[in-house]
Design an enzyme around this catalytic site. Structure first.
Site, PDB file in Angstrom:
ATOM      1  N   GLU A  37      37.234  48.699  33.038  1.00 28.34           N
ATOM      2  CA  GLU A  37      36.525  50.041  33.773  1.00 28.34           C
ATOM      3  C   GLU A  37      37.765  50.498  34.461  1.00 28.34           C
ATOM      4  OE1 GLU A  37      32.977  49.598  36.041  1.00 28.34           O
ATOM      5  OE2 GLU A  37      33.100  51.512  36.693  1.00 28.34           O
ATOM      6  N   ARG A  46      35.475  33.056  32.520  1.00 25.90           N
ATOM      7  CA  ARG A  46      36.645  33.768  33.428  1.00 25.90           C
ATOM      8  C   ARG A  46      37.414  33.010  33.897  1.00 25.90           C
ATOM      9  NH1 ARG A  46      34.078  38.710  35.380  1.00 25.90           N
ATOM     10  NH2 ARG A  46      35.803  38.805  37.081  1.00 25.90           N
ATOM     11  N   LYS A  74      37.718  42.841  41.514  1.00 27.66           N
ATOM     12  CA  LYS A  74      38.440  44.210  41.763  1.00 27.66           C
ATOM     13  C   LYS A  74      37.861  44.653  43.172  1.00 27.66           C
ATOM     14  CE  LYS A  74      37.769  45.962  37.605  1.00 27.66           C
ATOM     15  NZ  LYS A  74      37.785  46.849  36.396  1.00 27.66           N
TER      16      LYS A  74
END
Ligand code: ATP
Ligand code: MG
Length: 556
Positions: free
Chosen positions: A34, A260, A270
């Protein structure tokens, strides 16, 4: 480890079975960032996994921007992400993809689900929706709008789209099961009203699809066969599959989740990285202390070190925290093999060699790298005056030769690739500070052993006083002084290491590096690995070197 005995991860096992059974002809994966921030080391793992699986199976990997939320997205991030993926060494197949390219198709599919009686316009507000949703122990309740006529929902959706309905008053929801033990299946939201222009579609849309309604369909449009994401999406998988099963899609993608990558002493969120930037705790997204790809690049970490580190990590079904020292091992190893050697005196003191003629100069030819012929040679200027590091000199003649393998007054040391020298006396300024060491060379000792009776304590680095350049050296420490900065009650901001950056000016580097290029890697002998900073790397501007990492792991 050779390629053939590299362990196969669970996704590769799935792919093998799919290829064997003929379920899949060509493996297609995607990396779907994104554009709401810069890529970080966690994304690098996802990139290596997705591009790696495609490459190993003769397939392709798409770069797709998941740009479904204009609120937080920006063109700056799109460009940075493209640069970072390329720099890491990966090439996507075909054109760059954008979720926003599919807004029209997604809208048509939303209409289709309404027509099939599988979606409806709901007028519960956010708070009511939460109430109706139920809890972990309590099933949800059907929305009072659940059975509204198909034609009415279609009409309202169109009104939402053109901006005729207020934000927050209506949503499009999938009609699945309010009693499902999986919250994601309790009539999830497919579209929200957001009267906001989008960086790519302008003000065409007043509604934007949810992640869940978009992702699987995007995969299907692109012919993605294996949609690999991180574990937090495991609970979304039944919904992903529901849309795939209930829509007339051009292909049937499947979702797989892996753990992750988290690194200690840093953060890979982020949102939090953006906070560090916005609140100016760091210089920017590419601050060399940041775990972003752009920060690591500016710090001097090479793309191959990042790739090899990521490839060394298991693709597992559990989340894990990897020790920063493990990453640093790959960084150091890569630089040891690939960085040119150079000399830089970080804390210089002048040495005058009294028995060396003032008008004489020599230049010594030394290899660019001790075992890389392809790195050629460099030449080192030598003259009557040189700089050595203050820490390489002592007046304490009781220091044992074993403990202090450097220059001591009255004793000998070898200058790397040059003469053996002796220190005879010091000159001090008014404040008593040593400003100069006066000594002498031992003749005929360049590339030759010391004569009888002379023994150098050790080898130190140096630069010529006249043939060197002034520079600034920036030394970085870990950004946080707590292993898990974002765990616990305090804010991660409370654990920022106040000593994460040391700026040292007045350093002296060998003349050949005066026009060093940012991104070229150097080992400053006995100091560490460095690269020129990008911030002021234009010709004639201040020479600044970032320390990528020290020569040894001395983190305590
Ligand atoms: P954040 O939640 O911090 O904003 P994100 O994971 O939502 O980050 P995306 O841009 O959606 O960011 O991520 C793109 C891809 O990278 C996704 O497939 C995501 O699963 C993967 N990814 C993100 N962070 C990590 C990580 N730490 N380790 C491995 N993969 C990751
Ligand atoms: Mg995400």
């Amino acid at each position: 480890m050779t390629d053939t005995d590299k362990p196969i991860n669970f996704i590769q096992h799935v792919i093998n079975a799919d290829l064997e059974a003929g379920r899949v002809a060509k493996v297609v994966t995607r990396f779907p960032p994104e554009p709401n921030g810069y890529l970080h080391i966690g994304h690098a793992k996802s990139i290596c996994v997705n591009f790696g699986l495609a490459a190993e199976n003769g397939g392709g990997c798409n770069l797709r921007f998941d740009d479904t939320n204009p609120e937080k997205e920006d063109e700056e991030y799109v460009n940075a992400i493209i640069e970072d993926v390329r720099w890491l060494g990966f090439e996507w197949q075909g054109d760059i993809c954008y979720a926003s390219n599919y807004f029209g198709q997604l809208y048509t599919w939303a209409q289709y689900l309404i027509s099939e009686g599988k979606a409806y316009i709901c007028e519960l507000n956010a708070e009511q929706m939460r109430e109706y949703r139920g809890t972990l122990t309590e099933v949800g309740k059907n929305s009072p709008y659940r059975d509204r006529a198909v034609s009415e929902s279609l009409e309202l959706l169109e009104k939402m789209k053109v901006g005729a309905i207020d934000e927050g008053t209506m949503t499009l929801r999938a009609k699945i099961d309010m009693e499902s033990p999986n919250f994601n299946m309790r009539d999830p939201v497919m579209y929200r009203i957001k009267k906001m222009a989008h960086q790519r579609t302008g003000d065409k849309w007043n509604i934007y699809p949810s992640y869940d309604f978009a992702h699987g369909q995007e995969d299907a449009i692109e012919g993605v066969t294996h949609s690999v994401c991180t574990l937090e999406f495991a609970a979304n998988r039944p919904l992903y599959e529901w849309f795939v099963a209930n829509l007339p899609l051009p292909s049937t993608p499947r979702q797989y989740e892996f753990g992750r990558l988290n690194l200690n002493y840093t953060i890979t969120s982020k949102r939090k990285l953006k906070q560090l930037v916005d609140e100016k705790h760091v210089e920017g997204w590419d601050d060399p202390r940041m775990p972003t790809i752009s920060g690591l690049r500016r710090r001097g970490v090479s793309a191959s070190a990042i790739r090899e580190f990521c490839d060394s990590l298991a693709v597992a079904k559990t989340d894990g925290v990897v020790d920063m020292a493990q990453f640093e091992h790959f960084i150091r190893d890569d630089l040891n093999n690939n960085a040119r050697r150079a000399m830089c005196v970080i804390n210089p003191v002048l040495v005058t060699l009294a028995n060396y003629a003032a008008d004489k100069t020599e230049s010594f030819t030394v290899p660019g790298h001790p075992n890389r012929d392809d790195m050629g040679e460099r030449s080192l200027a030598f003259g009557r005056q040189i700089y050595i590091d203050r820490n390489d000199f002592s007046q304490d003649t009781t220091l044992s030769r074993k403990k202090f393998k450097r220059l001591v007054i009255g004793d000998y040391v070898r200058l790397r690739s040059a003469y053996i020298i002796r220190a005879d006396e010091v000159i001090r300024d008014a404040a008593g500070e040593i400003i100069e060491i006066v000594g002498a060379i031992v003749p005929d000792t360049v590339g030759q052993d010391a004569p009888e009776g002379i023994k150098a304590r050790g080898v130190i680095h140096w630069v010529s006083a006249s043939e060197s350049a002034d520079c600034i050296v920036k030394i970085y420490d870990r950004l946080f002084n707590k292993a898990a900065p974002d765990a616990g009650d305090e804010s991660f901001l409370d654990h920022i290491n106040p000593e994460s950056l040391a700026i040292i000016s007045g350093c002296k580097v060998e003349a050949g590096l005066a026009d060093a290029v940012a991104g070229d890697h150097y080992q400053f002998e006995r100091e560490g690995y460095f690269t020129r900073d990008t911030a002021n790397a234009t010709n004639g501007s201040e020479l600044v070197f970032n320390c990528t990492i020290g020569l040894r792991d001395n983190w305590k």
